[in-house]
Design a protein around this motif. Sequence first.
Motif, PDB file in Angstrom:
ATOM      1  N   VAL A 307       4.188   8.183 -13.734  1.00  0.00           N
ATOM      2  CA  VAL A 307       3.786   8.458 -15.115  1.00  0.00           C
ATOM      3  C   VAL A 307       4.656   9.595 -15.665  1.00  0.00           C
ATOM      4  N   PRO A 308       4.782   9.721 -16.998  1.00  0.00           N
ATOM      5  CA  PRO A 308       5.847  10.555 -17.577  1.00  0.00           C
ATOM      6  C   PRO A 308       5.507  12.024 -17.800  1.00  0.00           C
ATOM      7  N   PHE A 309       4.403  12.519 -17.243  1.00  0.00           N
ATOM      8  CA  PHE A 309       3.909  13.813 -17.690  1.00  0.00           C
ATOM      9  C   PHE A 309       4.645  15.017 -17.106  1.00  0.00           C
ATOM     10  N   TYR A 310       5.523  14.814 -16.142  1.00  0.00           N
ATOM     11  CA  TYR A 310       6.390  15.911 -15.684  1.00  0.00           C
ATOM     12  C   TYR A 310       7.811  15.726 -16.205  1.00  0.00           C
ATOM     13  N   GLY A 311       8.062  14.584 -16.849  1.00  0.00           N
ATOM     14  CA  GLY A 311       9.401  14.319 -17.364  1.00  0.00           C
ATOM     15  C   GLY A 311      10.424  14.121 -16.262  1.00  0.00           C
ATOM     16  N   HIS A 312      10.001  13.515 -15.130  1.00  0.00           N
ATOM     17  CA  HIS A 312      10.917  13.434 -13.993  1.00  0.00           C
ATOM     18  C   HIS A 312      11.233  12.022 -13.531  1.00  0.00           C
ATOM     19  N   GLY A 313      10.833  10.994 -14.288  1.00  0.00           N
ATOM     20  CA  GLY A 313      11.180   9.642 -13.875  1.00  0.00           C
ATOM     21  C   GLY A 313      12.679   9.453 -13.759  1.00  0.00           C
ATOM     22  N   MET A 314      13.409   9.802 -14.813  1.00  0.00           N
ATOM     23  CA  MET A 314      14.860   9.692 -14.790  1.00  0.00           C
ATOM     24  C   MET A 314      15.475  10.667 -13.800  1.00  0.00           C
ATOM     25  N   ASN A 315      14.986  11.901 -13.787  1.00  0.00           N
ATOM     26  CA  ASN A 315      15.558  12.906 -12.888  1.00  0.00           C
ATOM     27  C   ASN A 315      15.383  12.518 -11.423  1.00  0.00           C
ATOM     28  N   ALA A 316      14.221  11.967 -11.078  1.00  0.00           N
ATOM     29  CA  ALA A 316      13.993  11.513  -9.703  1.00  0.00           C
ATOM     30  C   ALA A 316      14.903  10.341  -9.372  1.00  0.00           C
ATOM     31  N   GLY A 317      15.098   9.427 -10.336  1.00  0.00           N
ATOM     32  CA  GLY A 317      16.003   8.303 -10.112  1.00  0.00           C
ATOM     33  C   GLY A 317      17.445   8.757  -9.933  1.00  0.00           C
ATOM     34  N   PHE A 318      17.872   9.710 -10.754  1.00  0.00           N
ATOM     35  CA  PHE A 318      19.231  10.249 -10.594  1.00  0.00           C
ATOM     36  C   PHE A 318      19.369  10.976  -9.254  1.00  0.00           C
ATOM     37  N   GLU A 319      18.293  11.653  -8.828  1.00  0.00           N
ATOM     38  CA  GLU A 319      18.363  12.334  -7.531  1.00  0.00           C
ATOM     39  C   GLU A 319      18.441  11.326  -6.380  1.00  0.00           C
ATOM     40  N   ASP A 320      17.844  10.143  -6.548  1.00  0.00           N
ATOM     41  CA  ASP A 320      18.048   9.074  -5.559  1.00  0.00           C
ATOM     42  C   ASP A 320      19.539   8.844  -5.334  1.00  0.00           C
ATOM     43  N   ILE A 321      20.299   8.823  -6.435  1.00  0.00           N
ATOM     44  CA  ILE A 321      21.740   8.560  -6.343  1.00  0.00           C
ATOM     45  C   ILE A 321      22.439   9.696  -5.604  1.00  0.00           C
ATOM     46  N   THR A 322      22.009  10.941  -5.881  1.00  0.00           N
ATOM     47  CA  THR A 322      22.580  12.090  -5.173  1.00  0.00           C
ATOM     48  C   THR A 322      22.375  11.947  -3.671  1.00  0.00           C
ATOM     49  N   VAL A 323      21.170  11.599  -3.263  1.00  0.00           N
ATOM     50  CA  VAL A 323      20.863  11.451  -1.829  1.00  0.00           C
ATOM     51  C   VAL A 323      21.621  10.267  -1.244  1.00  0.00           C
ATOM     52  N   LEU A 324      21.656   9.150  -1.956  1.00  0.00           N
ATOM     53  CA  LEU A 324      22.396   7.978  -1.477  1.00  0.00           C
ATOM     54  C   LEU A 324      23.866   8.322  -1.250  1.00  0.00           C
ATOM     55  N   THR A 325      24.436   9.078  -2.177  1.00  0.00           N
ATOM     56  CA  THR A 325      25.845   9.456  -2.050  1.00  0.00           C
ATOM     57  C   THR A 325      26.073  10.361  -0.839  1.00  0.00           C
ATOM     58  N   GLU A 326      25.123  11.267  -0.590  1.00  0.00           N
ATOM     59  CA  GLU A 326      25.221  12.098   0.615  1.00  0.00           C
ATOM     60  C   GLU A 326      25.221  11.231   1.869  1.00  0.00           C
ATOM     61  N   MET A 327      24.398  10.187   1.874  1.00  0.00           N
ATOM     62  CA  MET A 327      24.349   9.285   3.024  1.00  0.00           C
ATOM     63  C   MET A 327      25.631   8.464   3.151  1.00  0.00           C
ATOM     64  N   MET A 328      26.238   8.116   2.027  1.00  0.00           N
ATOM     65  CA  MET A 328      27.508   7.390   2.062  1.00  0.00           C
ATOM     66  C   MET A 328      28.595   8.240   2.707  1.00  0.00           C
ATOM     67  N   SER A 329      28.588   9.536   2.392  1.00  0.00           N
ATOM     68  CA  SER A 329      29.562  10.443   3.013  1.00  0.00           C
ATOM     69  C   SER A 329      29.279  10.613   4.500  1.00  0.00           C
ATOM     70  N   LYS A 330      28.009  10.637   4.859  1.00  0.00           N
ATOM     71  CA  LYS A 330      27.615  10.866   6.247  1.00  0.00           C
ATOM     72  C   LYS A 330      27.872   9.658   7.143  1.00  0.00           C
ATOM     73  N   TYR A 331      27.553   8.454   6.651  1.00  0.00           N
ATOM     74  CA  TYR A 331      27.569   7.266   7.513  1.00  0.00           C
ATOM     75  C   TYR A 331      28.768   6.358   7.304  1.00  0.00           C
ATOM     76  N   GLY A 332      29.531   6.568   6.230  1.00  0.00           N
ATOM     77  CA  GLY A 332      30.683   5.703   6.005  1.00  0.00           C
ATOM     78  C   GLY A 332      30.279   4.253   5.818  1.00  0.00           C
ATOM     79  N   ASP A 333      30.827   3.368   6.651  1.00  0.00           N
ATOM     80  CA  ASP A 333      30.581   1.929   6.500  1.00  0.00           C
ATOM     81  C   ASP A 333      29.338   1.439   7.246  1.00  0.00           C
ATOM     82  N   ASP A 334      28.620   2.335   7.865  1.00  0.00           N
ATOM     83  CA  ASP A 334      27.392   1.941   8.573  1.00  0.00           C
ATOM     84  C   ASP A 334      26.251   1.850   7.559  1.00  0.00           C
ATOM     85  N   TRP A 335      26.254   0.779   6.756  1.00  0.00           N
ATOM     86  CA  TRP A 335      25.307   0.663   5.653  1.00  0.00           C
ATOM     87  C   TRP A 335      23.867   0.506   6.115  1.00  0.00           C
TER      88      TRP A 335
END
Length: 448
Positions: A307-335
């Motif tokens: 629900v939108p009451f903290y204003g973090h739906g988009m921010n949490a989704g963008f942070e998903d990308i930050t974490v995913l990118t960290e995992m891409m750097s860590k694991y390389g091609d081991d998807w």
Amino acid sequence: MQNPKEIAVVGAGLVGSLLAIYLKRAGHTVDVYDRSPDIRKINFTGRSINLVLSDRGLRALKEVNLDQEIIKIGIPVDKRCIHTGQDTLTYQSYGKDGEVIYSLSRGLLNKKMVDLAVAEGINFNFESKIWDVTLSTATLHTGQEERGEWTEIKHDLVFGADGAFSRIRHRMQRQSMFNYSQEFLQLGYKELHIPANPDGTHKLDKHSLHIWPRGQFMLMALANLDGTFTCTLFMPHDGDNSFASLKNEQDLVRFFAEHFPDTKEVIPNLVEDFFKNPTSYLVTMKCYPWTYADKVALIGDACHAIVPFYGHGMNAGFEDITVLTEMMSKYGDDWANLLNDYENSRKPDTDAIAELSYRNFIEMSTKTADPNFILQKKIERWFSEKHPDKWVPLYSMVTFSHQPYSEALAIGDKQDAIMQEILAIDNIEQIWETEPIEQHILALLEQN
């Protein structure tokens, strides 16, 4: 660098567009599919809550040097403005001097994100309805009708960024051991509109989130670049003081005159907007797992709508990308391990922001006008300025830091327990800004 893959992103919303940019810059071929027309070619109105961009979202944008592009189309907001009655205003700062969130028009931002992704060379397929996905082969099934003829489109990897009612998740839900929950609030929302002054200026302070807290319902407003405000009325669907109770123009005008009298001059098209715009629903959705082997993954609202009451739906989704990118750097091609670590690291934090978002409705609709709550925030601010290493307010942890949401929730609960003990002290209204109170808080922190 990873070996290039052919990746599909289903959903051309904010998270899908930014994810596509990240994947493209990592060397992959990216195709985005969305069932809707190109948002840049349609009039987007009537069903929106303005977005707020805070530090977590800004970090994700900054990593690909897009933060300044987005800040240009936003308005900095540094405080709440509480409308407690006719011409009665109270201001509550969000953080320290210079700490702001940015008010953004959802439609304008989505158009900008698509433009930025197209400039990267990403291929968008609008009006492309994805009805199903074969998980084991990352094959999308698309066609004009759900029960009509489908075309198969095979990729190496599919990301479902297609929102709370995701078709990609719908397929994943049919696996064994897939957990899923969906909870609708009894509240709905409706968009209203404050036009600009004749000279293009704003009718209210543009650097505030305006809130009219009324307990079980509330009105809020955030500024747009063109001098307007997007207003959102949150109310129960049924019962007294509900959308169902406002059946005609007389009911609506009477209701606003009683509960929001200071809006009469600033919302001139109240009746037209109210009966023209749809009443929308609010849902919290959780699921697990978010991934299937090294072939399919969910991201953003598709796996954790809130629900939108903290204003973090988009921010949490963008942070998903930050974490995913960290995992891409860590694991390389081991998807397979990459995606497994991504979902396991994010799940506790997205559950936490879902809980925080739900609680913040109570704060915004009721507590912001409560003298005890206002005093609590004064004490917290005073103490945190004296001891910034010992006390960071919950809102600041969530909005102005990158601390995991789950940690912020746990610390915030401990802080609130301490503050309830402090507020129970006799005559606290007169003695809160004193050394004995400061020492008492320090002692309680030691115990916790």
